[in-house]
Write a protein that holds these residues in place. Structure first.
Motif, PDB file in Angstrom:
ATOM      1  N   CYS A 164      66.200 129.014 -66.750  1.00  0.00           N
ATOM      2  CA  CYS A 164      65.377 128.405 -67.794  1.00  0.00           C
ATOM      3  C   CYS A 164      66.127 128.418 -69.140  1.00  0.00           C
ATOM      4  O   CYS A 164      66.098 127.440 -69.898  1.00  0.00           O
ATOM      5  CB  CYS A 164      64.044 129.165 -67.935  1.00  0.00           C
ATOM      6  N   PHE A 165      66.815 129.525 -69.440  1.00  0.00           N
ATOM      7  CA  PHE A 165      67.631 129.583 -70.644  1.00  0.00           C
ATOM      8  C   PHE A 165      68.777 128.575 -70.577  1.00  0.00           C
ATOM      9  O   PHE A 165      69.203 128.023 -71.600  1.00  0.00           O
ATOM     10  CB  PHE A 165      68.185 130.996 -70.837  1.00  0.00           C
ATOM     11  N   ALA A 166      69.298 128.328 -69.356  1.00  0.00           N
ATOM     12  CA  ALA A 166      70.391 127.357 -69.196  1.00  0.00           C
ATOM     13  C   ALA A 166      69.914 125.955 -69.535  1.00  0.00           C
ATOM     14  O   ALA A 166      70.680 125.133 -70.070  1.00  0.00           O
ATOM     15  CB  ALA A 166      70.931 127.414 -67.777  1.00  0.00           C
ATOM     16  N   PHE A 167      68.628 125.659 -69.201  1.00  0.00           N
ATOM     17  CA  PHE A 167      68.088 124.346 -69.539  1.00  0.00           C
ATOM     18  C   PHE A 167      67.967 124.212 -71.063  1.00  0.00           C
ATOM     19  O   PHE A 167      68.380 123.229 -71.644  1.00  0.00           O
ATOM     20  CB  PHE A 167      66.723 124.136 -68.890  1.00  0.00           C
ATOM     21  N   HIS A 168      67.354 125.239 -71.694  1.00  0.00           N
ATOM     22  CA  HIS A 168      67.230 125.238 -73.154  1.00  0.00           C
ATOM     23  C   HIS A 168      66.745 126.623 -73.571  1.00  0.00           C
ATOM     24  O   HIS A 168      65.935 127.265 -72.883  1.00  0.00           O
ATOM     25  CB  HIS A 168      66.246 124.173 -73.646  1.00  0.00           C
ATOM     26  N   VAL A 169      67.200 127.103 -74.684  1.00  0.00           N
ATOM     27  CA  VAL A 169      66.864 128.457 -75.124  1.00  0.00           C
ATOM     28  C   VAL A 169      65.371 128.600 -75.371  1.00  0.00           C
ATOM     29  O   VAL A 169      64.780 129.661 -75.119  1.00  0.00           O
ATOM     30  CB  VAL A 169      67.679 128.821 -76.379  1.00  0.00           C
ATOM     31  N   TRP A 170      64.715 127.505 -75.871  1.00  0.00           N
ATOM     32  CA  TRP A 170      63.282 127.606 -76.115  1.00  0.00           C
ATOM     33  C   TRP A 170      62.507 127.732 -74.802  1.00  0.00           C
ATOM     34  O   TRP A 170      61.529 128.463 -74.720  1.00  0.00           O
ATOM     35  CB  TRP A 170      62.794 126.384 -76.902  1.00  0.00           C
ATOM     36  N   ILE A 171      62.930 126.986 -73.807  1.00  0.00           N
ATOM     37  CA  ILE A 171      62.272 127.070 -72.497  1.00  0.00           C
ATOM     38  C   ILE A 171      62.445 128.474 -71.909  1.00  0.00           C
ATOM     39  O   ILE A 171      61.506 129.071 -71.381  1.00  0.00           O
ATOM     40  CB  ILE A 171      62.844 126.002 -71.544  1.00  0.00           C
ATOM     41  N   GLY A 172      63.656 129.001 -72.040  1.00  0.00           N
ATOM     42  CA  GLY A 172      63.888 130.361 -71.544  1.00  0.00           C
ATOM     43  C   GLY A 172      63.066 131.396 -72.278  1.00  0.00           C
ATOM     44  O   GLY A 172      62.520 132.333 -71.677  1.00  0.00           O
ATOM     45  N   ALA A 173      62.976 131.250 -73.621  1.00  0.00           N
ATOM     46  CA  ALA A 173      62.197 132.200 -74.405  1.00  0.00           C
ATOM     47  C   ALA A 173      60.718 132.156 -74.032  1.00  0.00           C
ATOM     48  O   ALA A 173      60.055 133.201 -73.918  1.00  0.00           O
ATOM     49  CB  ALA A 173      62.381 131.912 -75.893  1.00  0.00           C
ATOM     50  N   ALA A 174      60.184 130.933 -73.841  1.00  0.00           N
ATOM     51  CA  ALA A 174      58.775 130.795 -73.457  1.00  0.00           C
ATOM     52  C   ALA A 174      58.510 131.445 -72.096  1.00  0.00           C
ATOM     53  O   ALA A 174      57.513 132.140 -71.898  1.00  0.00           O
ATOM     54  CB  ALA A 174      58.386 129.319 -73.434  1.00  0.00           C
ATOM     55  N   GLN A 195      52.538 127.182 -67.574  1.00  0.00           N
ATOM     56  CA  GLN A 195      53.214 126.067 -66.904  1.00  0.00           C
ATOM     57  C   GLN A 195      52.982 124.769 -67.686  1.00  0.00           C
ATOM     58  O   GLN A 195      53.910 123.964 -67.869  1.00  0.00           O
ATOM     59  CB  GLN A 195      52.703 125.936 -65.476  1.00  0.00           C
ATOM     60  N   SER A 196      51.743 124.583 -68.146  1.00  0.00           N
ATOM     61  CA  SER A 196      51.458 123.385 -68.952  1.00  0.00           C
ATOM     62  C   SER A 196      52.196 123.442 -70.284  1.00  0.00           C
ATOM     63  O   SER A 196      52.692 122.406 -70.778  1.00  0.00           O
ATOM     64  CB  SER A 196      49.946 123.270 -69.197  1.00  0.00           C
ATOM     65  N   ALA A 197      52.280 124.642 -70.853  1.00  0.00           N
ATOM     66  CA  ALA A 197      52.999 124.773 -72.130  1.00  0.00           C
ATOM     67  C   ALA A 197      54.475 124.450 -71.953  1.00  0.00           C
ATOM     68  O   ALA A 197      55.092 123.819 -72.837  1.00  0.00           O
ATOM     69  CB  ALA A 197      52.832 126.199 -72.661  1.00  0.00           C
ATOM     70  N   ILE A 198      55.057 124.848 -70.829  1.00  0.00           N
ATOM     71  CA  ILE A 198      56.461 124.537 -70.558  1.00  0.00           C
ATOM     72  C   ILE A 198      56.649 123.030 -70.425  1.00  0.00           C
ATOM     73  O   ILE A 198      57.647 122.457 -70.915  1.00  0.00           O
ATOM     74  CB  ILE A 198      56.937 125.257 -69.285  1.00  0.00           C
ATOM     75  N   LEU A 199      55.680 122.361 -69.750  1.00  0.00           N
ATOM     76  CA  LEU A 199      55.759 120.894 -69.647  1.00  0.00           C
ATOM     77  C   LEU A 199      55.716 120.256 -71.040  1.00  0.00           C
ATOM     78  O   LEU A 199      56.483 119.338 -71.352  1.00  0.00           O
ATOM     79  CB  LEU A 199      54.603 120.369 -68.788  1.00  0.00           C
ATOM     80  N   GLY A 200      54.797 120.757 -71.869  1.00  0.00           N
ATOM     81  CA  GLY A 200      54.702 120.213 -73.225  1.00  0.00           C
ATOM     82  C   GLY A 200      55.957 120.478 -74.031  1.00  0.00           C
ATOM     83  O   GLY A 200      56.438 119.604 -74.771  1.00  0.00           O
ATOM     84  N   LEU A 201      56.504 121.700 -73.896  1.00  0.00           N
ATOM     85  CA  LEU A 201      57.726 122.031 -74.613  1.00  0.00           C
ATOM     86  C   LEU A 201      58.885 121.166 -74.130  1.00  0.00           C
ATOM     87  O   LEU A 201      59.700 120.690 -74.948  1.00  0.00           O
ATOM     88  CB  LEU A 201      58.048 123.518 -74.407  1.00  0.00           C
ATOM     89  N   GLY A 202      58.951 120.926 -72.816  1.00  0.00           N
ATOM     90  CA  GLY A 202      60.008 120.055 -72.286  1.00  0.00           C
ATOM     91  C   GLY A 202      59.886 118.652 -72.816  1.00  0.00           C
ATOM     92  O   GLY A 202      60.896 118.016 -73.172  1.00  0.00           O
ATOM     93  N   ALA A 203      58.648 118.156 -72.868  1.00  0.00           N
ATOM     94  CA  ALA A 203      58.442 116.809 -73.415  1.00  0.00           C
ATOM     95  C   ALA A 203      58.861 116.740 -74.876  1.00  0.00           C
ATOM     96  O   ALA A 203      59.460 115.752 -75.323  1.00  0.00           O
ATOM     97  CB  ALA A 203      56.966 116.427 -73.259  1.00  0.00           C
ATOM     98  N   PHE A 204      58.538 117.792 -75.632  1.00  0.00           N
ATOM     99  CA  PHE A 204      58.941 117.840 -77.041  1.00  0.00           C
ATOM    100  C   PHE A 204      60.466 117.778 -77.171  1.00  0.00           C
ATOM    101  O   PHE A 204      61.002 117.070 -78.036  1.00  0.00           O
ATOM    102  CB  PHE A 204      58.387 119.123 -77.678  1.00  0.00           C
ATOM    103  N   LEU A 205      61.161 118.526 -76.285  1.00  0.00           N
ATOM    104  CA  LEU A 205      62.622 118.523 -76.337  1.00  0.00           C
ATOM    105  C   LEU A 205      63.197 117.172 -75.933  1.00  0.00           C
ATOM    106  O   LEU A 205      64.223 116.723 -76.484  1.00  0.00           O
ATOM    107  CB  LEU A 205      63.174 119.629 -75.428  1.00  0.00           C
ATOM    108  N   VAL A 206      62.552 116.513 -74.978  1.00  0.00           N
ATOM    109  CA  VAL A 206      63.020 115.179 -74.556  1.00  0.00           C
ATOM    110  C   VAL A 206      62.848 114.188 -75.705  1.00  0.00           C
ATOM    111  O   VAL A 206      63.728 113.340 -75.967  1.00  0.00           O
ATOM    112  CB  VAL A 206      62.270 114.712 -73.300  1.00  0.00           C
ATOM    113  N   ILE A 207      61.689 114.295 -76.406  1.00  0.00           N
ATOM    114  CA  ILE A 207      61.439 113.385 -77.529  1.00  0.00           C
ATOM    115  C   ILE A 207      62.529 113.529 -78.586  1.00  0.00           C
ATOM    116  O   ILE A 207      62.984 112.542 -79.173  1.00  0.00           O
ATOM    117  CB  ILE A 207      60.044 113.658 -78.137  1.00  0.00           C
ATOM    118  N   HIS A 208      62.959 114.750 -78.792  1.00  0.00           N
ATOM    119  CA  HIS A 208      64.003 114.998 -79.787  1.00  0.00           C
ATOM    120  C   HIS A 208      65.390 114.957 -79.176  1.00  0.00           C
ATOM    121  O   HIS A 208      66.364 115.405 -79.793  1.00  0.00           O
ATOM    122  CB  HIS A 208      63.770 116.351 -80.482  1.00  0.00           C
ATOM    123  N   GLN A 209      65.454 114.453 -77.945  1.00  0.00           N
ATOM    124  CA  GLN A 209      66.719 114.223 -77.248  1.00  0.00           C
ATOM    125  C   GLN A 209      67.570 115.503 -77.109  1.00  0.00           C
ATOM    126  O   GLN A 209      68.788 115.482 -77.164  1.00  0.00           O
ATOM    127  CB  GLN A 209      67.540 113.138 -77.973  1.00  0.00           C
TER     128      GLN A 209
END
Length: 582
Positions: free
Chosen positions: A153-163, A256-270
């Motif tokens: 999860c940290f490898a995907f993004h540090v925020w995702i790993g932290a969550a 799990q829903s929060a991770i989906l939302g966080l992932g979407a936020f990261l995708v929006i900001h590329q």
């Protein structure tokens, strides 16, 4: 070294782990591959979103689908194999300890009263075995792999790993809190459950007496009090576990829903790709699944832990020494008691004090005295049921604790005050459930007790099946079959505790004949008596009062010395104060 001695030198946990280390190594290896294969779903979704959809390549999708199918099949096989290993580990645990536990249970039961119905150690064993064969241990083996998923999860993004890390910490804290809060009520549930079952068993055993004396309603009310205590403790533990379990599931779904939302936020900001949204959600769910599964099985884990600790304590406190393998010769000369004192286990009061006498081959002893004088306690000490608190009981000079228990039993015949037959055929009971017994040996014992004619008149004769405790037979029939069991194999020492309490005139004649036959074949007979008819065939008397010997010697001399007319009853009968009714 005997199994009991082995378990005294090492805890059940260490012995089980040592014997099963290969199986646990296999489980650990399988858990490694299973948890690696758990990544299949995440990487499949990552490839679909980041590779297949942008390229619109159907062939790539098919190849990925085939690979994923094979990996899932392999994962399923590994999980099934791991579950089968746990089931076999549970079976091995039971086989390793069950016989020893029953041996210790029997040993403890004969020497003292047990709490409840006395079967709690077997329930503890069942609790541990049930947990080992459940999904709980698998969750414990999956917990160490949480860092792998969190690392990805940290490898995907540090925020995702932290969550994901924060979520894991919260779930672990929930698990620890549930364990702390349920420890006390879980222990109380086990204790209260044993008490209610034991009290109910007592009521069932004495249902006839309770009904006749009008006590059934009051005893049931007492049982309901114990049952209410059990239900309250169970409800408290169940409420806590249900609350933490629901909180854990709800929090995991929220995370799990929060991770989906966080992932979407990261995708929006590329800062991440679309595949990261789904893959990180699956990885987070997988990372936290073992914690949730542990919470779900926490009650079983606590019950198994409580059972495990109870078994360790029971085996550690058991002080029976291993018997020497040397087989002593069959006794044939002398029974001697040297300063024997008897004290029931767990009781500070000595019920028999400093009894000393000797009997030689062919002699018979009658032990008399008022109720509570220690006659039955002395009988138990003579046959080794209760170990002497002080002094020793010797057969041909060897103290009975030098004998192997099973071998000693071949030389002893014993009829307790309450004859308890076991569920099985009459022939099996008379033969003491030994294997390979010839029919003539059973018949000879029955004839020695003069019960052969009675048995053959039963519908199935010697193959008549009786219930536990001799259900289906009268008290007199049970006593005479108990005498036949005591005489089976022509034991050298025969101890009879009030053997004529339920016998008619015919039965008493048979008892006298059996005692004389034992003496004629140079055996020794000890008879506990309240009725003088049981003393006809003995030649010595020992009188007890409050656990102290009042007289010992030839029958006529002792009876003449200790009996005196105290009063004349309405029928002109002499009342005797020596504990033997005229």
């Amino acid at each position: 070294m005997s199994r009991v001695r082995q378990l005294k030198t090492a805890s059940p946990a260490k012995l089980f782990l040592r014997r099963s280390r290969r199986a646990f190594f296999a489980v650990g290896l399988f858990s490694c591959f299973i948890n690696l294969l758990m990544l299949t779903g995440s990487f499949f979704m990552l490839q679909v979103y980041d590779r297949v959809l942008p390229s619109r390549s159907a062939s790539t999708l098919v190849a990925l689908g085939v690979l994923v199918t094979l990996l899932y099949i392999f994962q399923g096989l590994l999980e099934a194999t791991r579950s089968r290993i746990f089931v076999r580990l549970a079976r091995s645990f039971d086989l390793d300890l069950s016989r020893t536990i029953v041996e210790v249970l029997f040993e403890t039961s004969r020497a003292s009263r047990l709490n409840g119905d006395g079967l709690q150690p077997l329930r503890d064993l069942d609790q541990v075995r049930s947990f080992l064969s459940s999904a709980g241990p698998a969750a414990l083996f999956d917990l160490p792999w949480m860092p792998l998923y969190l690392g990805l999860c940290f490898a995907f993004h540090v925020w995702i790993g932290a969550a994901a890390l924060i979520g894991a910490i919260i779930l672990i804290l929930l698990t620890a809190a549930s364990g702390m809060l349920t420890s006390r009520p879980t222990t109380a549930t086990v204790i209260a459950g044993s008490a209610r079952i034991g009290f109910a068993g007592m009521g069932v055993r004495h249902a006839e007496t309770l009904h006749a004396l009008g006590m059934t309603g009051r005893v049931i009310a007492r049982w309901q009090e114990r049952n209410l205590t059990y239900l309250n403790a169970h409800q408290e533990a169940a409420d806590i576990l249900a609350g933490f379990g629901a909180a854990g599931r709800a929090f995991r779904m929220l995370l799990q829903s929060a991770i989906l939302g966080l992932g979407a936020f990261l995708v929006i900001h590329q800062e991440a790709t679309a595949g990261v949204i789904i893959a990180s959600s699956i990885l987070t769910a997988r990372a936290l699944a073992p914690v949730e599964l542990t919470i779900a099985h926490w009650k079983g884990l606590l019950a198994a832990r409580q059972g495990w600790l109870s078994l360790q304590a029971m085996l550690a406190n058991h002080d029976t020494a291993a018997k020497a393998p040397v087989l002593l010769p069959a006794p044939k000369s002398t029974l001697s008691l040297e300063g024997v004192a008897v004290r029931p286990s767990g009781d500070l009061k000595v019920v028999v004090a400093d009894v000393s006498f000797s009997l030689h081959a062919g002699q018979g002893l009658g032990i008399i005295g008022p109720s509570g004088s220690g006659k039955s306690s002395l009988a138990r000490a003579i046959v080794g049921v209760w170990p002497a608190f002080r002094g020793s009981v010797r057969l041909d000079g060897a103290s009975i604790d030098q004998w192997n228990i099973d071998e000693l039993g071949r030389h002893i015949g014993y009829v307790p005050q309450s004859v308890d037959l076991l569920a099985g055929t009459i022939a099996e009971n008379i033969a003491r459930f030994r294997d390979g017994v010839e029919d003539w040996m059973v018949i000879d014992a029955a004839k020695a007790a003069d019960v052969h004619e009675m048995i053959v008149r039963l519908p199935s004769g010697y193959n008549t099946v009786i219930g536990e405790g001799g259900v289906g037979l009268s008290a007199g029939q049970r006593q005479r079959i108990g005498l036949a069991r005591a005489l089976f194999g022509n034991p050298w020492l025969v101890v009879l505790d009030e053997p004529n309490s339920n016998l008619d005139a015919e039965g008493e004649q048979a008892l006298t004949k059996a005692i004389l036959e034992v003496r004629q074949r140079k055996g020794v007979v000890v008879v506990i008596a309240h009725r003088p008819s049981a003393l006809v065939a003995v030649d010595h008397i020992l009188a007890l009062s409050e656990g102290v010997v009042q007289a010992f010697g030839p029958k006529e001399a002792v009876l003449k010395r200790i009996t005196r007319p105290a009063s004349i009853g309405p029928a002109g009968l002499k009342v005797v104060d020596a504990g033997v009714a005229p």
